[in-house]
Design a protein around this motif. Structure first.
Motif, mmCIF file in Angstrom:
data_model
loop_
_atom_site.group_PDB
_atom_site.id
_atom_site.type_symbol
_atom_site.label_atom_id
_atom_site.label_comp_id
_atom_site.label_asym_id
_atom_site.label_seq_id
_atom_site.Cartn_x
_atom_site.Cartn_y
_atom_site.Cartn_z
ATOM 1 N N PRO A 1 0.811 -1.226 0.000
ATOM 2 C CA PRO A 1 0.000 0.000 0.000
ATOM 3 C C PRO A 1 0.846 1.278 0.000
ATOM 4 O O PRO A 1 0.501 2.250 -0.680
ATOM 5 C CB PRO A 1 -0.813 -0.119 1.301
ATOM 6 C CG PRO A 1 -0.866 -1.583 1.583
ATOM 7 C CD PRO A 1 0.455 -2.117 1.123
ATOM 8 N N TRP A 2 1.928 1.287 0.774
ATOM 9 C CA TRP A 2 2.793 2.473 0.795
ATOM 10 C C TRP A 2 3.390 2.741 -0.582
ATOM 11 O O TRP A 2 3.481 3.897 -1.021
ATOM 12 C CB TRP A 2 3.916 2.263 1.805
ATOM 13 C CG TRP A 2 3.479 2.159 3.227
ATOM 14 C CD1 TRP A 2 3.358 1.016 3.973
ATOM 15 C CD2 TRP A 2 3.098 3.230 4.092
ATOM 16 N NE1 TRP A 2 2.933 1.308 5.246
ATOM 17 C CE2 TRP A 2 2.758 2.661 5.345
ATOM 18 C CE3 TRP A 2 3.012 4.621 3.932
ATOM 19 C CZ2 TRP A 2 2.346 3.432 6.430
ATOM 20 C CZ3 TRP A 2 2.598 5.378 5.011
ATOM 21 C CH2 TRP A 2 2.262 4.792 6.237
ATOM 22 N N ILE A 3 3.815 1.683 -1.247
ATOM 23 C CA ILE A 3 4.432 1.839 -2.568
ATOM 24 C C ILE A 3 3.426 2.419 -3.557
ATOM 25 O O ILE A 3 3.710 3.391 -4.273
ATOM 26 C CB ILE A 3 4.957 0.485 -3.068
ATOM 27 C CG1 ILE A 3 6.049 -0.036 -2.126
ATOM 28 C CG2 ILE A 3 5.494 0.602 -4.491
ATOM 29 C CD1 ILE A 3 6.420 -1.498 -2.351
ATOM 30 N N ALA A 4 2.234 1.824 -3.590
ATOM 31 C CA ALA A 4 1.224 2.259 -4.558
ATOM 32 C C ALA A 4 0.802 3.709 -4.339
ATOM 33 O O ALA A 4 0.608 4.471 -5.299
ATOM 34 C CB ALA A 4 0.013 1.333 -4.480
ATOM 35 N N LEU A 5 0.666 4.132 -3.077
ATOM 36 C CA LEU A 5 0.217 5.496 -2.785
ATOM 37 C C LEU A 5 1.313 6.541 -2.996
ATOM 38 O O LEU A 5 1.013 7.712 -3.221
ATOM 39 C CB LEU A 5 -0.292 5.573 -1.341
ATOM 40 C CG LEU A 5 -1.575 4.792 -1.046
ATOM 41 C CD1 LEU A 5 -1.889 4.837 0.454
ATOM 42 C CD2 LEU A 5 -2.744 5.364 -1.853
#
Length: 464
Positions: free
Chosen positions: A91-95
């Motif tokens: 999730p951190w990567i995608a956001l």
């Protein structure tokens, strides 16, 4: 189940396949493309092209390095403990991908009409946004590497396509960037690179797959080891301390070389700015086959042994930048430097993954986030070392950006000092640190080289 649900619930239970290895490795291309463009040309762009005083730019780079360093352990700790249905890292990567690319582009597109003070403010604000998003994305991508690939042999093979993608990004970010800004301008360069980065990140998300875990068991172990105790244990880990100091010295060495190339080309070799391309290309093109070679070496020795050989090659080769009088000599030196660079690129994260494996035996936790965060906290000091070294040597040698090609005679000597002597000294200090690295076998989590019994060391550190 919808496609989105299948993507959310996917987990890796065996060895990573070829498609996932390539997809995961593809993220290294945009990461290095942006990082190396920034590292190699931001000082040159703001000091030489926009005429912001060099000492102001150095101060801004120091602030950039401090912010980035402070963010790393914080983001790493949160990433380790923040569980979602999508996983800890993905999730951190995608956001973070979108804001990171936008901030990168804006660094090279300051509003027209700003004076030196206004340009400095713009730099500080935009780079702060860039720093936050880079840490969020890059740290979480890095933290997935030891989780996806689980042994030194597996990591050496899995890291090879990743580092090859990264090298292509480095080549375009350092050797290709002068061709772009020389042809379509700095803003055109930024936009073109931003579009390419977005495409590669979209591909790489397909390879970002985490492994299943027993969340309740992990949470119980986390409760027994609070964040402050984790941080104290991390920086009290002899294997990590020797590793991270060696990494700091070696990466500082590389940063100084890359930032000095535009000055070396213009004021020592008396060549046009576009001549930075063959000099930087020599380093990274030589590193391509070297990565494969160093992968073979580490699979048949250990991360420590391979690192010692790679850093030794790098230190000796970089010292030779003192001597070339023309392009051919500089390119030949770069080929030797590239062999060492290939080893450093291939081996650093393999060694850090070994440290994380050792830590898991002692704590019962997979703490990739805090280790990569603590590593980032320390090695971001290379940005400060680079900025201070370049600004100090240029100022001491009499460099004047307003003088153009008519610099004082001492500038040539100062630039050669930056390209050869300082990187060689830094690499030698890194070699000493890796010599003291205590994990001396390929995959062993504890070795007889430790000062005390591993279990007693773990107990004494945790209770402290």
């Amino acid at each position: 189940m919808s496609a989105l649900g299948r993507m959310r619930d996917r987990r890796l239970t065996g060895p990573a396949g070829r498609a996932q290895t390539l997809g995961f490795g593809a993220a290294a291309f945009p990461i290095q493309l942006m990082a190396q463009t920034f590292s190699a040309f931001v000082v040159f762009f703001y000091a030489d092209q926009l005429k912001v005083p060099a000492e102001w730019v150095a101060g801004a780079m120091v602030a950039h390095g401090i912010l980035n360093a402070l963010l790393n352990p914080l983001v790493g700790a949160v990433s380790d403990r923040r569980w979602t249905r999508w996983g800890r890292r993905v999730p951190w990567i995608a956001l973070g991908i979108g804001p990171m690319i936008v901030a990168f582009v804006l660094i090279w597109m300051p509003p027209a009409g700003l004076d030196a003070a206004g340009l400095l403010v713009w730099f500080l604000v935009i780079v702060a946004v860039y720093d936050v998003t880079v840490v969020v994305v890059v740290l979480n991508v890095s933290a997935l590497f030891p989780e996806i690939f689980r042994s030194t042999r597996e990591r050496a093979r899995g890291n090879t396509p990743r580092q090859l993608f990264g090298l292509v990004g480095m080549i375009l970010g350092t050797a290709g960037a002068p061709l772009l800004y020389g042809t379509i301008g700095w803003a055109g360069m930024a936009l073109a690179l931003g579009v390419v980065c977005l495409g590669f990140f979209a591909w790489s998300l397909a390879g970002m797959v985490e492994r299943p875990v027993d969340r309740e068991a992990v949470r119980a172990r986390e409760a027994a080891l609070p964040w402050r105790a984790q941080l104290a244990y991390t920086f009290g880990n002899r294997a990590f301390v020797t590793y991270v100091l060696g990494s700091l010295f070696v990466q500082s060495s590389t940063s100084i070389i890359i930032a000095s190339v535009p000055f070396y080309v213009r004021y020592s070799l008396n060549e046009p700015q576009t001549a930075s391309t063959p000099i930087l290309a020599a380093i990274f093109l030589a590193a391509v086959p070297a990565i494969v070679g160093w992968s073979w070496v580490v699979r048949r020795s250990s991360p420590r042994t391979a690192l010692l050989w790679a850093v030794a090659v790098y230190a000796v080769a970089s010292l030779a930048y003192l001597f070339p009088a023309g392009m051919l000599g500089a390119v030949l030196v770069g080929l030797g430097v590239g062999v060492g660079v290939g080893g450093v690129l291939q081996l650093l994260e393999v060694a850090l993954a070994q440290v994380i494996d050792d830590d898991e035996k002692r704590t019962g936790l997979r703490r990739e986030g805090i280790y990569f965060g603590a590593n980032g906290f320390v090695v971001r000091g290379s940005v400060i070392v680079q900025a201070v070294a370049v600004a100090w040597v240029l100022t001491a040698s009499g460099y004047d950006p307003a003088a153009g090609d008519h610099q004082a005679a001492a500038v040539d000597g100062g630039v050669r000092l930056l390209m050869g002597v300082l990187p060689a000294v830094a690499a030698a200090l890194g070699w000493i640190c890796f010599w003291a690295y205590p994990l001396r076998s390929q995959d062993s989590l504890a070795t007889p080289d430790r000062d005390q019994d591993p279990e007693s060391e773990s107990e004494s550190t945790l209770t402290a």
